[in-house]
Design a protein around this motif. Structure first.
Motif, PDB file in Angstrom:
ATOM      1  N   ASP A  52       0.813  -1.212   0.000  1.00 14.35           N
ATOM      2  CA  ASP A  52       0.000   0.000   0.000  1.00 14.35           C
ATOM      3  C   ASP A  52       0.854   1.274   0.000  1.00 14.35           C
ATOM      4  O   ASP A  52       0.419   2.303  -0.549  1.00 14.35           O
ATOM      5  N   LEU A  53       2.001   1.230   0.569  1.00 16.85           N
ATOM      6  CA  LEU A  53       2.776   2.457   0.771  1.00 16.85           C
ATOM      7  C   LEU A  53       3.948   2.580  -0.178  1.00 16.85           C
ATOM      8  O   LEU A  53       4.762   3.504  -0.036  1.00 16.85           O
ATOM      9  N   LEU A  54       4.122   1.690  -1.147  1.00 15.86           N
ATOM     10  CA  LEU A  54       5.273   1.750  -2.035  1.00 15.86           C
ATOM     11  C   LEU A  54       5.290   3.029  -2.852  1.00 15.86           C
ATOM     12  O   LEU A  54       6.358   3.618  -3.102  1.00 15.86           O
ATOM     13  N   ALA A  55       4.116   3.474  -3.281  1.00 19.78           N
ATOM     14  CA  ALA A  55       4.062   4.680  -4.109  1.00 19.78           C
ATOM     15  C   ALA A  55       4.474   5.918  -3.329  1.00 19.78           C
ATOM     16  O   ALA A  55       4.838   6.941  -3.919  1.00 19.78           O
ATOM     17  N   HIS A  56       4.456   5.854  -1.987  1.00 16.59           N
ATOM     18  CA  HIS A  56       4.811   7.007  -1.157  1.00 16.59           C
ATOM     19  C   HIS A  56       6.234   6.905  -0.593  1.00 16.59           C
ATOM     20  O   HIS A  56       6.590   7.625   0.344  1.00 16.59           O
ATOM     21  N   GLY A  57       7.033   5.975  -1.110  1.00 15.26           N
ATOM     22  CA  GLY A  57       8.422   5.859  -0.652  1.00 15.26           C
ATOM     23  C   GLY A  57       8.591   5.060   0.606  1.00 15.26           C
ATOM     24  O   GLY A  57       9.639   5.134   1.255  1.00 15.26           O
ATOM     25  N   GLU A  58       7.619   4.257   1.009  1.00 12.53           N
ATOM     26  CA  GLU A  58       7.726   3.424   2.200  1.00 12.53           C
ATOM     27  C   GLU A  58       7.594   1.960   1.809  1.00 12.53           C
ATOM     28  O   GLU A  58       6.711   1.611   1.012  1.00 12.53           O
ATOM     29  N   ALA A  59       8.473   1.147   2.361  1.00 12.58           N
ATOM     30  CA  ALA A  59       8.440  -0.292   2.091  1.00 12.58           C
ATOM     31  C   ALA A  59       8.499  -1.013   3.423  1.00 12.58           C
ATOM     32  O   ALA A  59       9.310  -0.680   4.295  1.00 12.58           O
ATOM     33  N   ALA A  60       7.640  -2.021   3.620  1.00 10.56           N
ATOM     34  CA  ALA A  60       7.589  -2.755   4.882  1.00 10.56           C
ATOM     35  C   ALA A  60       7.485  -4.247   4.600  1.00 10.56           C
ATOM     36  O   ALA A  60       6.668  -4.665   3.775  1.00 10.56           O
ATOM     37  N   LEU A  61       8.325  -4.999   5.303  1.00 10.27           N
ATOM     38  CA  LEU A  61       8.312  -6.452   5.166  1.00 10.27           C
ATOM     39  C   LEU A  61       7.577  -7.038   6.352  1.00 10.27           C
ATOM     40  O   LEU A  61       7.864  -6.712   7.514  1.00 10.27           O
ATOM     41  N   LYS A  62       6.655  -7.956   6.112  1.00 13.79           N
ATOM     42  CA  LYS A  62       5.925  -8.607   7.189  1.00 13.79           C
ATOM     43  C   LYS A  62       6.417 -10.055   7.307  1.00 13.79           C
ATOM     44  O   LYS A  62       6.451 -10.782   6.319  1.00 13.79           O
ATOM     45  N   ILE A  63       6.842 -10.455   8.537  1.00 14.38           N
ATOM     46  CA  ILE A  63       7.263 -11.829   8.833  1.00 14.38           C
ATOM     47  C   ILE A  63       6.156 -12.481   9.637  1.00 14.38           C
ATOM     48  O   ILE A  63       5.778 -12.001  10.716  1.00 14.38           O
ATOM     49  N   HIS A  64       5.644 -13.566   9.143  1.00 11.05           N
ATOM     50  CA  HIS A  64       4.549 -14.268   9.792  1.00 11.05           C
ATOM     51  C   HIS A  64       5.098 -15.365  10.714  1.00 11.05           C
ATOM     52  O   HIS A  64       6.166 -15.930  10.483  1.00 11.05           O
TER      53      HIS A  64
END
Length: 591
Positions: free
Chosen positions: A102-114
C-alpha cells in the motif's frame, strides 16, 4: 531567409532532447534509506513488520528492494521487476514473508514476517536500489515470548530452614526470577539455573531457603525483560515445617569451641613434652655412646698391655720372675724384655699417627716447646709466677673465665708440652690452644668454631666442646695430674694425653689450621694451680726431660701409693727402666 529557418529548427530539436532527458536526470538523484531508530518487538508466533523509508519520498515500485540478515546472499525477501523473487530467498523464511504494497508509491516499504520464531531474533538490513545507485539501512527485531506460569513447591529442609523451588519453561529471552515474602520484601535466591530446549526457549529453576517461620507466604515471579510481562505464584509454608530452635545449640557451639582450644593446648603441651623427652633421650644416647667409645679405647689399651705382659711373662722363666730390684743389669730375662720392647717401639713408630698409647714414645715425633706465660695477655685476677711458668688462682665461684696465653706462637711444625695441674675440690680449669684473634673478652665458651681447641675440667670430670652442641664427658672419679698437649699444625691435629697414666684423653677431629696458634690456659673457680713443665732436649734429640719443678713419674707413683717391688733400690735401675712401657708393666711384676 532559409538560414534563419534552419537555425530555428535546430533550436526546437535541442529543446526536445532536453525534455526527453529530464525524467532520467530526476531518476538518478541520490536518496537515503532510513530504518526505525528503536528495536522492533515481536511476540513468538505472531507477526512482525520491518519498515524502511526512502528520503526524499518517491515511488519505489520500480526499484529493487531486498531484506537480508548479514550478507546479501542471506536474503529474507527480494522484490524486483515489481514482483517477489522467491528463488533468492533463504529456506527458513519461505512462505513466511510478504511485502506491504500500500505504501510503495509514497516511498515506504515494509516487510511482514509471519509466525515469528526465536531464530528470527536479531539484526536485519533493508536494501533499496535504482539503476546503479543503492542505499541500505539496519534495523533490529527483538523476539519475546512468555512461557508457562511458575510452579512452586517445598523441596525439603536445609540449614535450619525450608528449601522452596520454582520452575518455569517456554520463555524467551532468558527470564528473570524474583522471590518475595508476604510483605513484598525481596528474598535472595539460594540458586538459579537456566537451560534452553531445541526451540531455543528458556527454562528456569530457582530455589530459596526460608529460615523464618514468620515469613509465611513466599512468591516466585518470572519476568520477561523485553515485554515487561511476568507471571507469579505464591506458596504458604506452615510453621511446623521449620525446625524447632534448640536453646542448647549456642551453648553447645561455645562448649565445642572451648573444647577445641583445650585439645589444641593439650596437644601442643604434649608435643613440647615429647620434644623435650626426645632431646633428653638423644643427649643420653650421645653420652652413652661417648662412654662406650671411651670404654672401648680403654679396653683396647688394657688388652694391649695384657698381651705385652703375657709375652714378657713367656720371655722370662718362672724361676727368674722376680722384682725389678732383684734383677741385675745384664740379666738374660731383662735383655729379652728390652729386645721385645724395642720391637714394640719400632712397630709403634711405623704407625704412630694411628696409635693412642705410649705418649712418651709419641714425644719422639714432636719437638718439645718451652712455653712461658704472656702476662700481657692475661685477663682477670690471676697470679703468674715462677718465671712466667705457673698460674695460680683462688676464687669462690662465678661465671667469668680468667685466661692467659703462652708467649710462643705456633704457625708450623709438631710441638708438645706438659702441664701439671693442682686443683682443689671445686676447681675448674681448661687448657689447650686457641687462635691469635680468638675473642676471650667477657663470658665465652671454648668452642672450635670460635677458635678454641681445649679440654675443660669441672667437678664431674673433664669434657671438651667439639661443636656447640656436642659434649664428651669422662669418668667423674678421674683426676689428671699431668696433661700433655700434642699439636701437629700441618695435619690439623690437637691431642691430649694423661702423662701420669700414659693414656689418651681426647683428640679433636683433624681440620686444617689457619693463622698463628697460642697455648691457652684458663680458670673459672676454686683453688687451681697450673704449672708448665720446662723441658731440655738432649744431644741425641730424644724426648725432653722434666725439671724438678714438675714431679717425676717415680715421685708421682710414690705419692699415689704405687711403689716399685720390695726389692728395688734407688739408683739400681735396669737398662731401659726409664721406658714408660717398662715402668708401667714391671711395676706390676710379682716377686
Amino acid at each position: 531567409m532559409e538560414d534563419s529557418c534552419s537555425c530555428c529548427r535546430l533550436c526546437h530539436l535541442l529543446s526536445l532532447l532536453l525534455l526527453v532527458q529530464l525524467p532520467n536526470w530526476a531518476s538518478t538523484e541520490e536518496f537515503q534509506v532510513l530504518g526505525p531508530p528503536e528495536p522492533i518487538v515481536a511476540v513468538l508466533g505472531g507477526d512482525a513488520i520491518l519498515p524502511c523509508i526512502m528520503s526524499p519520498a518517491m515511488d519505489v515500485r520500480n526499484m529493487e528492494l531486498r531484506w537480508f540478515r548479514t550478507t546479501l546472499t542471506e536474503s529474507v525477501f527480494v522484490y524486483r521487476n515489481q514482483q517477489e523473487q522467491t528463488a533468492e530467498q533463504t529456506a527458513e523464511y519461505a512462505g513466511r514473508t510478504s511485502l506491504v504494497m500500500d505504501l510503495l508509491a509514497h516511498g515506504e516499504a515494509a516487510l511482514k514476517i509471519h509466525k515469528v520464531q526465536v531464530s528470527d531474533n536479531g539484526m536485519y538490513n533493508c536494501f533499496f536500489k535504482m539503476g546503479s545507485f543503492f542505499e541500505e539501512a539496519s534495523l533490529e527485531l527483538r523476539v519475546a515470548g512468555v512461557g508457562s506460569a511458575p510452579q512452586v513447591h517445598i523441596q525439603g529442609l536445609e540449614e535450619d530452614g525450608v528449601r522452596v523451588v520454582c520452575r518455569a519453561s517456554g520463555w524467551f529471552p532468558k527470564p528473570q526470577v524474583q522471590w518475595r515474602d508476604l510483605s513484598g520484601k525481596k528474598i535472595l535466591a539460594f540458586s538459579e539455573a537456566h537451560t534452553q530446549d531445541a526451540d531455543l526457549l528458556f527454562s528456569v529453576e530457582a530455589t530459596v531457603v526460608v529460615r523464618e517461620a514468620s515469613v509465611g507466604n513466599v512468591s516466585c515471579s518470572v519476568l520477561n525483560p523485553v515485554l515487561g510481562q511476568q507471571k507469579a505464584m505464591a506458596i504458604f509454608i506452615p510453621e511446623p515445617f521449620f525446625p524447632q530452635a534448640s536453646p542448647w545449640k549456642p551453648a553447645f557451639a561455645v562448649s565445642l569451641t572451648v573444647m577445641g582450644l583445650l585439645l589444641f593446648g593439650a596437644g601442643y603441651f604434649l608435643y613440647r613434652e615429647h620434644s623435650v623427652k626426645l632431646r633428653a633421650q638423644q643427649t643420653q644416647k650421645n653420652l652413652r655412646l661417648a662412654k662406650e667409645e671411651d670404654r672401648r679405647i680403654k679396653e683396647q689399651a688394657q688388652k694391649a698391655k695384657d698381651e705385652l705382659q703375657a709375652e714378657l711373662g713367656k720371655s722370662c722363666p718362672p724361676d727368674l720372675t722376680v722384682s725389678l730390684g732383684g734383677r741385675r743389669p745384664g740379666s738374660p730375662c731383662l735383655l729379652r724384655m728390652c729386645c721385645f720392647s724395642g720391637q714394640r717401639k719400632a712397630a709403634y713408630k711405623a704407625a704412630w699417627r694411628k696409635a693412642l698409647l705410649y705418649p712418651d714414645w709419641r714425644k719422639e715425633q714432636f719437638q718439645a716447646l718451652s712455653v712461658t706465660l704472656d702476662p700481657g695477655s692475661a685477663r682477670g685476677h690471676i697470679s703468674i709466677s715462677h718465671g712466667n711458668t705457673r698460674l695460680t688462682f683462688e676464687h669462690p665461684g662465678g661465671d667469668d673465665l680468667y685466661s692467659v696465653l703462652g708467649h710462643e706462637g705456633i704457625a708450623a711444625g709438631r710441638w708438645c708440652w706438659e702441664v701439671e695441674i693442682m686443683s682443689g675440690e671445686k676447681g675448674e680449669w681448661a687448657l689447650g690452644v686457641c687462635k691469635e684473634d680468638a675473642n676471650r673478652a667477657g663470658w665465652y665458651q671454648g668452642l672450635v668454631d670460635k677458635g678454641f681447641w681445649v679440654v675443660r675440667w669441672v667437678e664431674t670430670g673433664h669434657f671438651t666442646y667439639v661443636k656447640s652442641d656436642t659434649v664428651v664427658p669422662s669418668e667423674p672419679s678421674k683426676v689428671f695430674w699431668r696433661v700433655g698437649v700434642f699439636l701437629d699444625y700441618s695435619e690439623g691435629d690437637v691431642s691430649f694425653y694423661d702423662m701420669t697414666a700414659g693414656s689418651h684423653m681426647f683428640s679433636f677431629p683433624q681440620a686444617p689450621f689457619s693463622g698463628t696458634l697460642f697455648p691457652y690456659f684458663s680458670v673459672k673457680c676454686g683453688t687451681v694451680s697450673l704449672t708448665i713443665c720446662p723441658s731440655e732436649s738432649d744431644s741425641l734429640g730424644h724426648p725432653a726431660a722434666l725439671h724438678n719443678s714438675c714431679p717425676s713419674l717415680k715421685e708421682t707413683l710414690k705419692s699415689s701409693g704405687e711403689g716399685l717391688g720390695s726389692g728395688s733400690e734407688e739408683g739400681e735401675v735396669a737398662p731401659g727402666a726409664d721406658s714408660p712401657l717398662l715402668s708401667r708393666d714391671l711395676g706390676a711384676v710379682t716377686p
